[in-house]
Design an enzyme around this catalytic site. Sequence first.
Site, PDB file in Angstrom:
ATOM      1  CB  CYS A 276       7.514  -6.680   1.185  1.00 12.14           C
ATOM      2  SG  CYS A 276       6.433  -5.049   1.167  1.00 12.14           S
TER       3      CYS A 276
HETATM    4  N1  NAD Z   1       7.810  -0.431   1.346  1.00 10.79           N
HETATM    5  C1  NAD Z   1       8.074  -1.324   0.159  1.00 10.79           C
HETATM    6  O1  NAD Z   1       9.204  -1.305   0.400  1.00 10.79           O
HETATM    7  C2  NAD Z   1       6.949  -1.711  -0.471  1.00 10.79           C
HETATM    8  C3  NAD Z   1       7.341  -2.522  -1.576  1.00 10.79           C
HETATM    9  C4  NAD Z   1       6.296  -3.131  -2.324  1.00 10.79           C
HETATM   10  C5  NAD Z   1       5.238  -3.016  -2.616  1.00 10.79           C
HETATM   11  N2  NAD Z   1       5.168  -2.183  -0.962  1.00 10.79           N
HETATM   12  C6  NAD Z   1       3.353  -2.528  -0.899  1.00 10.79           C
HETATM   13  O2  NAD Z   1       2.691  -1.105  -1.111  1.00 10.79           O
HETATM   14  C7  NAD Z   1       1.938  -0.575   0.166  1.00 10.79           C
HETATM   15  C8  NAD Z   1       2.223   0.871   0.796  1.00 10.79           C
HETATM   16  O3  NAD Z   1       3.315   0.011   1.650  1.00 10.79           O
HETATM   17  P1  NAD Z   1       4.236   1.734   1.660  1.00 10.79           P
HETATM   18  O4  NAD Z   1       5.826   0.998   2.186  1.00 10.79           O
HETATM   19  O5  NAD Z   1       4.526   3.148   1.188  1.00 10.79           O
HETATM   20  O6  NAD Z   1       3.245   2.250   2.762  1.00 10.79           O
HETATM   21  P2  NAD Z   1       3.361   3.659   4.127  1.00 10.79           P
HETATM   22  O7  NAD Z   1       2.575   2.787   5.670  1.00 10.79           O
HETATM   23  O8  NAD Z   1       5.276   4.035   3.568  1.00 10.79           O
HETATM   24  O9  NAD Z   1       2.576   4.087   2.864  1.00 10.79           O
HETATM   25  C9  NAD Z   1       0.901   4.604   3.645  1.00 10.79           C
HETATM   26  C10 NAD Z   1       0.503   5.730   3.252  1.00 10.79           C
HETATM   27  O10 NAD Z   1      -0.713   5.770   2.972  1.00 10.79           O
HETATM   28  C11 NAD Z   1      -1.787   6.226   3.775  1.00 10.79           C
HETATM   29  N3  NAD Z   1      -2.985   6.593   3.727  1.00 10.79           N
HETATM   30  C12 NAD Z   1      -3.690   4.318   4.921  1.00 10.79           C
HETATM   31  N4  NAD Z   1      -5.057   5.113   4.264  1.00 10.79           N
HETATM   32  C13 NAD Z   1      -5.158   5.974   3.389  1.00 10.79           C
HETATM   33  C14 NAD Z   1      -6.412   6.339   3.388  1.00 10.79           C
HETATM   34  N5  NAD Z   1      -7.514   5.752   2.880  1.00 10.79           N
HETATM   35  N6  NAD Z   1      -6.157   6.784   2.156  1.00 10.79           N
HETATM   36  C15 NAD Z   1      -5.823   7.702   1.969  1.00 10.79           C
HETATM   37  N7  NAD Z   1      -4.364   7.438   2.494  1.00 10.79           N
HETATM   38  C16 NAD Z   1      -4.385   6.572   3.299  1.00 10.79           C
HETATM   39  C17 NAD Z   1      -0.469   6.077   5.021  1.00 10.79           C
HETATM   40  O11 NAD Z   1      -1.261   7.099   6.578  1.00 10.79           O
HETATM   41  C18 NAD Z   1       0.171   6.360   4.538  1.00 10.79           C
HETATM   42  O12 NAD Z   1       0.926   7.648   4.773  1.00 10.79           O
HETATM   43  C19 NAD Z   1       1.319  -1.889   0.514  1.00 10.79           C
HETATM   44  O13 NAD Z   1       0.471  -2.622   0.249  1.00 10.79           O
HETATM   45  C20 NAD Z   1       2.647  -2.354   0.900  1.00 10.79           C
HETATM   46  O14 NAD Z   1       2.589  -4.167   0.373  1.00 10.79           O
HETATM   47  C21 NAD Z   1       5.971  -1.580   0.108  1.00 10.79           C
END
Ligand code: NAD
Length: 429
Positions: A276
């Site tokens: 992030c």
């Molecule tokens: N990790 C954090 O602490 C956090 C906190 C707040 C916001 N975010 C935001 O949330 C979003 C997700 O982050 P995350 O950390 O959960 O990512 P992540 O990589 O842990 O999880 C994302 C998942 O989405 C799946 N994916 C990708 N493309 C896809 C598709 N087309 N259809 C279905 N599944 C799909 C991936 O295989 C993966 O399992 C990002 O935008 C991030 O900036 C993350």
Amino acid sequence: MSTSTAQSLIAKAERREALFGIVGLGYVGLPLVIELARAGYKVLGFDILPHVVDRLNAGHSHVKDITDAALQEAIANGRFEATTDLGRLGEPDAISICVPTPLSKFKDPDVSFIQAATESVRRTLRKGQVVILESTTYPGTTRELMLPALESTGLKVGADFFLSFSPERVDPGNPVYGTRNTPKVIGGITPDCQRVTAALYQPAIEQLVLVSSPEAAELTKILENTFRSVNIGLVNETAIVCDKLGVDVWEVIEAAATKPFGFMKFLPGPGLGGHCIPIDPHYLAWKMRGLNYKTRFIDLAGEVNTEMPMFWVRKVAEALNGVSRSVRGSRVLILGVAYKRDIDDLRESPALDIIKLLEQQGAHVEFHDPHVASYLEDGKTVHSVPLTPEALKAADCVMIVTDHTAIDYQLVKRHARLVVDTRHVMPKN
Ligand SMILES: NC(=O)c1ccc[n+]([C@@H]2O[C@H](COP(=O)([O-])OP(=O)(O)OC[C@H]3O[C@@H](n4cnc5c(N)ncnc54)[C@H](O)[C@@H]3O)[C@@H](O)[C@H]2O)c1
């Protein structure tokens, strides 16, 4: 006055009869699944990775904050099932998209995951669905990128389907604030979009914060992360200033923090990590470049924070120099490679930059991390070494990069010959 489609969705939410679909079952998606299931909803999880889906369906969580027991409870109650079959996206009433938003090689937003997920939703979009984007992104993504794609089906937003942006604020490893008790911001394309989204999330989230548009919600999330990046940049610069002046930066910060108003404590460290804070501000910087505006605070904070691994590698070189050793040929033991305390996430971790820089200078580097058994670097697996008196004594320099609470700092103090402490956690006696 809401449309009858909106009213029927709100009624479904009140009776918990709405089916939720969560697209992307990672750090953000899985905790959301669990809270929605706990609130009484049935949730269908979608991911493109078969091994993620198979493990989840077998009751094994790959997200540290979610226990296997919590996941198994949702499965046993018949409230959770995961699938790779995106063709089933027509089934849920509400679809929350939680896919990654990384940067490209040139630090431009990579919204390809949002585009792919939107395309999957578009293919089966039907009357009476609400689509909510959770992924952090630049202001305008929901309206400019998702809306035209979804309306190309002939369905009309605010009447046939609903579209909102509601940023996830999860803080992995935070023992106090999780998905349920962190207020959730919602901005809808139309008032009904906002109303329907709020009604659906209300049973699972303690406090909802309604803003007037998706752009306001998109910008809220980026402001939060930019605020952290800029303030961390400021204290990191203060660390460099203090180093040059021969003043203890932590003493200065602790003293400043005694002011009961007008100061908020941030701590210096090895640089920024995670999915992030090092990334999201660049989404806004990119958007503003297109509008002929340079976001100077974002750029400057990014610059200072990115230089911190180099600063700390210089501190290692100076420490070794003090005992008449060079970096080349020295053994350096890194403590903690995760990007922050008590988690196992390595994404964008400054520890990886530090290790690379030390190796480039000829050091022999090993690491210990109680939460990371191994990681893959340039095609080879690097394993965590046990934290033993022998390992500590064998190192010419021990460098504390991540301040995990599970690291025995007394042991480090007893046996390490030389310590460079980027987090100021070494015991005083
Ligand atoms: N990790 C954090 O602490 C956090 C906190 C707040 C916001 N975010 C935001 O949330 C979003 C997700 O982050 P995350 O950390 O959960 O990512 P992540 O990589 O842990 O999880 C994302 C998942 O989405 C799946 N994916 C990708 N493309 C896809 C598709 N087309 N259809 C279905 N599944 C799909 C991936 O295989 C993966 O399992 C990002 O935008 C991030 O900036 C993350």
